[in-house]
Design a protein around this motif. Structure first.
Motif, PDB file in Angstrom:
ATOM      1  N   VAL A   1      13.379  -9.118   8.548  1.00 20.21           N
ATOM      2  CA  VAL A   1      12.076  -8.447   8.550  1.00 20.21           C
ATOM      3  C   VAL A   1      11.095  -9.245   9.404  1.00 20.21           C
ATOM      4  O   VAL A   1      10.943 -10.449   9.243  1.00 20.21           O
ATOM      5  N   HIS A   2      10.458  -8.529  10.317  1.00 20.19           N
ATOM      6  CA  HIS A   2       9.440  -9.132  11.167  1.00 20.19           C
ATOM      7  C   HIS A   2       8.039  -8.730  10.686  1.00 20.19           C
ATOM      8  O   HIS A   2       7.127  -9.543  10.667  1.00 20.19           O
ATOM      9  N   HIS A   3       7.878  -7.465  10.293  1.00 17.70           N
ATOM     10  CA  HIS A   3       6.559  -6.965   9.881  1.00 17.70           C
ATOM     11  C   HIS A   3       6.747  -5.754   8.962  1.00 17.70           C
ATOM     12  O   HIS A   3       7.653  -4.956   9.156  1.00 17.70           O
ATOM     13  N   VAL A   4       5.860  -5.642   7.975  1.00 22.86           N
ATOM     14  CA  VAL A   4       5.859  -4.489   7.070  1.00 22.86           C
ATOM     15  C   VAL A   4       4.453  -3.929   6.997  1.00 22.86           C
ATOM     16  O   VAL A   4       3.477  -4.669   6.889  1.00 22.86           O
ATOM     17  N   SER A   5       4.341  -2.610   7.061  1.00 23.57           N
ATOM     18  CA  SER A   5       3.057  -1.935   6.941  1.00 23.57           C
ATOM     19  C   SER A   5       3.183  -0.865   5.857  1.00 23.57           C
ATOM     20  O   SER A   5       4.097  -0.043   5.899  1.00 23.57           O
ATOM     21  N   TYR A   6       2.269  -0.892   4.881  1.00 24.50           N
ATOM     22  CA  TYR A   6       2.288   0.050   3.763  1.00 24.50           C
ATOM     23  C   TYR A   6       1.117   1.018   3.871  1.00 24.50           C
ATOM     24  O   TYR A   6       0.041   0.654   4.336  1.00 24.50           O
ATOM     25  N   HIS A   7       1.328   2.244   3.376  1.00 24.42           N
ATOM     26  CA  HIS A   7       0.264   3.245   3.331  1.00 24.42           C
ATOM     27  C   HIS A   7       0.426   4.063   2.056  1.00 24.42           C
ATOM     28  O   HIS A   7       1.530   4.230   1.550  1.00 24.42           O
ATOM     29  N   MET A   8      -0.691   4.588   1.567  1.00 24.26           N
ATOM     30  CA  MET A   8      -0.676   5.479   0.417  1.00 24.26           C
ATOM     31  C   MET A   8      -1.461   6.724   0.802  1.00 24.26           C
ATOM     32  O   MET A   8      -2.557   6.625   1.347  1.00 24.26           O
ATOM     33  N   HIS A   9      -0.873   7.882   0.531  1.00 20.38           N
ATOM     34  CA  HIS A   9      -1.517   9.152   0.836  1.00 20.38           C
ATOM     35  C   HIS A   9      -1.639   9.960  -0.448  1.00 20.38           C
ATOM     36  O   HIS A   9      -0.745   9.922  -1.291  1.00 20.38           O
ATOM     37  N   LEU A  10      -2.729  10.676  -0.576  1.00 20.99           N
ATOM     38  CA  LEU A  10      -2.878  11.601  -1.694  1.00 20.99           C
ATOM     39  C   LEU A  10      -2.509  12.994  -1.201  1.00 20.99           C
ATOM     40  O   LEU A  10      -3.061  13.484  -0.217  1.00 20.99           O
ATOM     41  N   LEU A  11      -1.561  13.623  -1.891  1.00 17.10           N
ATOM     42  CA  LEU A  11      -1.169  14.976  -1.542  1.00 17.10           C
ATOM     43  C   LEU A  11      -2.178  15.961  -2.127  1.00 17.10           C
ATOM     44  O   LEU A  11      -3.006  15.607  -2.968  1.00 17.10           O
ATOM     45  N   GLU A  12      -2.111  17.206  -1.693  1.00 18.70           N
ATOM     46  CA  GLU A  12      -3.062  18.224  -2.161  1.00 18.70           C
ATOM     47  C   GLU A  12      -3.027  18.400  -3.674  1.00 18.70           C
ATOM     48  O   GLU A  12      -4.044  18.732  -4.283  1.00 18.70           O
ATOM     49  N   ASN A  13      -1.869  18.165  -4.289  1.00 18.24           N
ATOM     50  CA  ASN A  13      -1.751  18.326  -5.742  1.00 18.24           C
ATOM     51  C   ASN A  13      -2.181  17.065  -6.502  1.00 18.24           C
ATOM     52  O   ASN A  13      -2.042  16.986  -7.708  1.00 18.24           O
ATOM     53  N   GLY A  14      -2.685  16.050  -5.779  1.00 16.17           N
ATOM     54  CA  GLY A  14      -3.154  14.824  -6.403  1.00 16.17           C
ATOM     55  C   GLY A  14      -2.085  13.756  -6.549  1.00 16.17           C
ATOM     56  O   GLY A  14      -2.383  12.634  -6.963  1.00 16.17           O
ATOM     57  N   GLN A  15      -0.853  14.094  -6.229  1.00 13.59           N
ATOM     58  CA  GLN A  15       0.241  13.125  -6.332  1.00 13.59           C
ATOM     59  C   GLN A  15       0.135  12.100  -5.197  1.00 13.59           C
ATOM     60  O   GLN A  15      -0.238  12.421  -4.075  1.00 13.59           O
ATOM     61  N   ARG A  16       0.463  10.860  -5.520  1.00 18.52           N
ATOM     62  CA  ARG A  16       0.446   9.804  -4.513  1.00 18.52           C
ATOM     63  C   ARG A  16       1.787   9.748  -3.802  1.00 18.52           C
ATOM     64  O   ARG A  16       2.842   9.896  -4.422  1.00 18.52           O
TER      65      ARG A  16
END
Length: 67
Positions: free
Chosen positions: A40-55
């Motif tokens: 592993v050289h690099h890790v990038s995380y993201h969190m999105h909220l879907l239209e139904n509120g689920q992550r």
């Protein structure tokens, strides 16, 4: 004649609805990539909220050849 080209860089993307599952998927792939001499050289995380509120959690992992 057989020739082998070593993979120098590899980028993989992962998705899951919870962090534990995302982490498990990433760790499994890290173990697989060790077999082809990538770390592993690099890790990038993201969190999105879907239209139904689920992550929805996603990650981009950049693997590079071991030196």
């Amino acid at each position: 004649m057989i020739t082998f080209d070593l993979i120098q860089d590899k980028v993989e993307f992962f998705e899951a609805t919870d962090l534990a599952t995302l982490e498990k998927k990433i760790n499994e792939q890290i173990e697989h990539n060790k077999a082809i001499m990538l770390e592993v050289h690099h890790v990038s995380y993201h969190m999105h909220l879907l239209e139904n509120g689920q992550r929805l959690y996603s990650a981009m992992v950049h693997f590079k050849a071991k030196k």
